[in-house]
Design a protein around this motif. Sequence first.
Motif, mmCIF file in Angstrom:
data_model
loop_
_atom_site.group_PDB
_atom_site.id
_atom_site.type_symbol
_atom_site.label_atom_id
_atom_site.label_comp_id
_atom_site.label_asym_id
_atom_site.label_seq_id
_atom_site.Cartn_x
_atom_site.Cartn_y
_atom_site.Cartn_z
ATOM 1 N N SER A 1 0.833 -1.332 0.070
ATOM 2 C CA SER A 1 0.104 0.063 -0.073
ATOM 3 C C SER A 1 0.869 1.144 -0.121
ATOM 4 O O SER A 1 2.150 1.185 0.433
ATOM 5 N N THR A 2 0.349 2.472 -0.472
ATOM 6 C CA THR A 2 1.129 3.695 -0.388
ATOM 7 C C THR A 2 0.113 4.816 0.072
ATOM 8 O O THR A 2 -1.075 4.521 -0.250
ATOM 9 N N THR A 3 0.602 5.521 0.803
ATOM 10 C CA THR A 3 -0.541 6.705 1.610
ATOM 11 C C THR A 3 -0.450 7.949 0.579
ATOM 12 O O THR A 3 0.947 8.333 0.586
ATOM 13 N N VAL B 1 -0.855 11.523 1.266
ATOM 14 C CA VAL B 1 -0.987 12.694 2.391
ATOM 15 C C VAL B 1 -1.798 13.945 1.620
ATOM 16 O O VAL B 1 -1.133 14.381 0.610
ATOM 17 N N PHE C 1 -7.130 11.939 8.958
ATOM 18 C CA PHE C 1 -6.043 10.648 9.076
ATOM 19 C C PHE C 1 -5.588 10.796 10.634
ATOM 20 O O PHE C 1 -5.574 9.962 11.462
ATOM 21 N N GLY D 1 -5.829 12.057 4.498
ATOM 22 C CA GLY D 1 -5.002 11.164 3.660
ATOM 23 C C GLY D 1 -5.784 10.028 3.030
ATOM 24 O O GLY D 1 -6.862 9.575 3.854
ATOM 25 N N LYS E 1 -5.243 5.917 1.090
ATOM 26 C CA LYS E 1 -4.463 4.716 1.000
ATOM 27 C C LYS E 1 -4.665 3.809 -0.220
ATOM 28 O O LYS E 1 -5.884 3.613 -0.289
ATOM 29 N N HIS F 1 -4.152 0.425 -1.584
ATOM 30 C CA HIS F 1 -3.894 -0.966 -1.581
ATOM 31 C C HIS F 1 -3.900 -1.840 -2.769
ATOM 32 O O HIS F 1 -4.963 -1.813 -3.427
ATOM 33 N N ALA G 1 -6.889 6.649 4.860
ATOM 34 C CA ALA G 1 -5.411 6.250 5.267
ATOM 35 C C ALA G 1 -5.183 5.422 6.667
ATOM 36 O O ALA G 1 -4.308 4.743 6.710
ATOM 37 N N LYS G 2 -6.221 5.878 7.508
ATOM 38 C CA LYS G 2 -6.225 5.253 8.598
ATOM 39 C C LYS G 2 -6.593 3.453 8.552
ATOM 40 O O LYS G 2 -6.450 3.004 9.650
ATOM 41 N N ASP H 1 -3.436 -2.042 6.740
ATOM 42 C CA ASP H 1 -3.014 -2.829 5.796
ATOM 43 C C ASP H 1 -3.605 -4.274 5.795
ATOM 44 O O ASP H 1 -4.280 -4.773 4.884
#
Length: 382
Positions: A125-127, A129, A140, A146, A148, A150, A171-172, A175
């Motif tokens: 995954s990448t967040t 912001v 977040f 933010g 995310k 997946h 974002a919170k 994963d």
Amino acid sequence: MDKNTLFSSFGKWLAPICTKTFTDRVNEINQDKYVKKQTTLAYFKLFLLAELKGRDGLRDIANDVLSLEIQRELNLPSISAAQLSRKHNQVDPALLEQVFTRLVKQIHSRANPHRSRNKLKIIDSTTIVLCLQKFKWAHFRSTKAGIKLHSRIAYWDDEDVYPDQVKVTPAKVNDRNLLEELADEEGVTYVFDRGYVDYAAYDRFCMNQIFFVTRLKNNAVIESLHTYDLPPNSTVSLDEKIRVGTQQKRMKHPLRMVQTVDSEGNLLFLLTNRFDLTADEIGEMYRSRWAIETFFKWMKQHIKIKTFYGTSENAVMNQVWMALIAYCLLALVKQETNTKHSLLEISRILKVLLWRSCREWFDLMNRPPSRKSAGRKKKEIP
């Protein structure tokens, strides 16, 4: 697509998208009800063009419509930034997600069935912001917002990858909440980092013939059951059969732990349920995670996914799906032409030849790339 567009490089790039399917879906959900000027199809093409060109804002996109070629393509004489903003906020992101899903199926259907990485997929995954004051819906942390991404990445040949599945969440979201949703196919080996650790899920993977390679957490409790002999000149320093977990919370199935190093020489303790491969093959599998990091880097650097054209949830989601669609369209061109050029080079050539014959574009891609851009041959992964 109209007959004139099909002969242009831009039209060829968009050709994998079925216009009839797209417009039928637009009509089903009444997306263009009461629309007289900017249809959803025109919006879709214009914003894909903006992704390709890396436009910084809606005013730049509106100025693109001053081009006669774009006016003919979209049947749109002019548009304002305010009109673009309203449309961008109104379009249902599920519509674009469906386009992305259909493109992924096309890439998969054209993939080389004999590639060495045929049953290997990478999860990470990448967040992204965001500013909390502008994106309050994506709260977040106390000072940040933010989203995310997946992602599950698959190989279509021995070197090139595509986003096989993507889930966009706040974002919170942890994963590991998405692990079993992304790792769901029997007989496939999934590679992921220790942020996805879930021993109960690992037991279910073992029962369902879902394979994985991941890292062992530093505080993991393990019991050595058997130590395997290592071949001469192995890059692995330890290969053991182990039991993971405490007496109160222990995995039912034994796993394998491989001690090796990454590309920078850092020590890695890998955990897997594959006992049929050599320890060196397991280590090389985990090192293939570089592919998803490269994918995220490419997305952020060469597709407009950090500078958003709107602040609403719809606007952000639409732009994410547009970025992923743009990536898939470039991947499909690379598959069709079998070129050795990178996706970045393909997009650069396309931007120059947008309204010229697609034959010129394809002829340029048939020329071999420079040695610097050709890249190095990767090791085969079982």
